[in-house]
Design a protein around this motif. Structure first.
Motif: not given
Length: 333
Positions: A231-251, A271-278
């Motif tokens: 589902l997450g992989t498919a959602a990447f295609a729904a990101t607009a050009d120049g947009g941001r894709f932030v993925s953190y879930g693993t259900p 960005l992935g889960l391990f990119d979320l560190e402040p």
């Protein structure tokens, strides 16, 4: 005291409530009379034996990494001002950075917490509400920072009624974004709308990506993926050009896969889960304080969809694995 123990890895049925000795606080620790134990999807992965590569847990152990409750005893070298305080905090042993390294020792009537992990529950916020915000609220704040929500932008949130997803929907709306909540089934879609989603899509329907494209006019400015896997992989295609894709879930058991070359060609920041560190050094405790203040001010609210006694921990895990929980699941001693 009663505690839920895992004596061997396996399905939800291995969660068994037993009488175990009361824990005692050591130096810098407190004993908490537990009013609620956080139940996370991560707990189900570890219980099944699938999470041991990243979380070195071996049976027998008591699952659960966070609790709410009242401090009833303070150990040596511990600030006695914590006595009687209503708190939330992590129960696992610390890693090198002082954060909990593994989610253990939470599903119990009493738990030992390090004073460095304690956060007072502010007046006006319920104990279960605070517990529901402790982990998922901190994650949602990190997602907000990574996503950079802006007014009138389209934001697609996958797993929009999960613990962190439901809070992310609210934070995006507070920023003035137009939110599409993606979930499975009419009950979850109704909750997504209640939380602030302007539009909803059911990602069990084959045309859900086409619907996102029509709603947004070509793609979402930001996609926040709490589903992972296919589902997450498919959602990447729904990101607009120049947009941001932030993925953190693993259900689904795995993260979304992003083609870095495609992301670069389309100018998408992925960005992935391990990119979320402040980057500013803000820790989990600071993030928890911030999100509790947001709740105290009435700007966000967690949705606790399942509350069960310790003896029904197996039912809570089964509900999480079966995708039947809206929002948070908690255990109550």
């Amino acid at each position: 005291m009663r505690a839920v123990r895992v004596d061997e890895f396996g399905g939800p049925e291995v969660l068994v409530t037993r009488e175990v000795p009361d824990p005692r606080p050591g130096p810098g620790q407190v004993l908490v009379e537990v009013t609620g134990a956080n139940v996370m999807y991560l707990d189900t992965l570890i219980r099944s034996g699938r999470g041991t590569d990243h979380f070195p847990v071996a049976p027998p152990y008591v699952p659960g990494g966070g609790v709410s409750g009242r401090v009833v005893e303070a150990g040596p070298e511990t600030d006695q001002a914590w006595l009687g305080a209503e708190v939330v905090g992590e129960t696992g042993p610390p890693d090198g950075d002082g954060e909990a390294s593994v989610p253990v020792n939470g599903y119990a009537e009493r738990a030992v917490l390090r004073q460095e992990s304690l956060v007072r529950v502010p007046e006006g916020v319920g104990a279960h509400e605070a517990l529901a915000l402790m982990t998922d609220g901190a994650t949602a704040l990190l997602l907000e920072r990574a996503a950079r929500f802006t007014p009138d932008s389209w934001v697609l949130v996958l797993a929009a009624t999960g613990g962190a997803g439901s809070l992310t929907v609210q934070l995006a709306r507070l920023a003035g974004a137009r939110v599409i909540g993606a979930a499975r089934g009419p009950e979850k879609l109704a909750l997504a709308r209640e939380l602030g989603a302007e539009e909803v899509v059911d990602y069990s329907e084959p045309d859900w990506l086409e619907r996102v494209g029509k709603i947004t006019g070509g793609g979402a400015d930001v996609v926040v993926d709490g589903a992972g896997g296919a589902l997450g992989t498919a959602a990447f295609a729904a990101t607009a050009d120049g947009g941001r894709f932030v993925s953190y879930g693993t259900p689904s058991g795995e993260f979304a896969e992003v083609d870095d070359a495609e992301a670069g060609r389309r100018g998408i920041t992925a960005l992935g889960l391990f990119d979320l560190e402040p980057a500013d050094g803000t820790g989990k405790r600071d993030l928890t304080r911030l999100v509790l203040e947001e709740a105290r001010a009435g700007r966000i609210r967690p949705h606790v969809g399942l509350t069960l006694p310790l003896e029904r921990a197996a039912e809570a895990h089964g509900a999480l694995e079966g995708r039947r929980v809206l929002g948070k699941a908690l255990l109550v001693p």
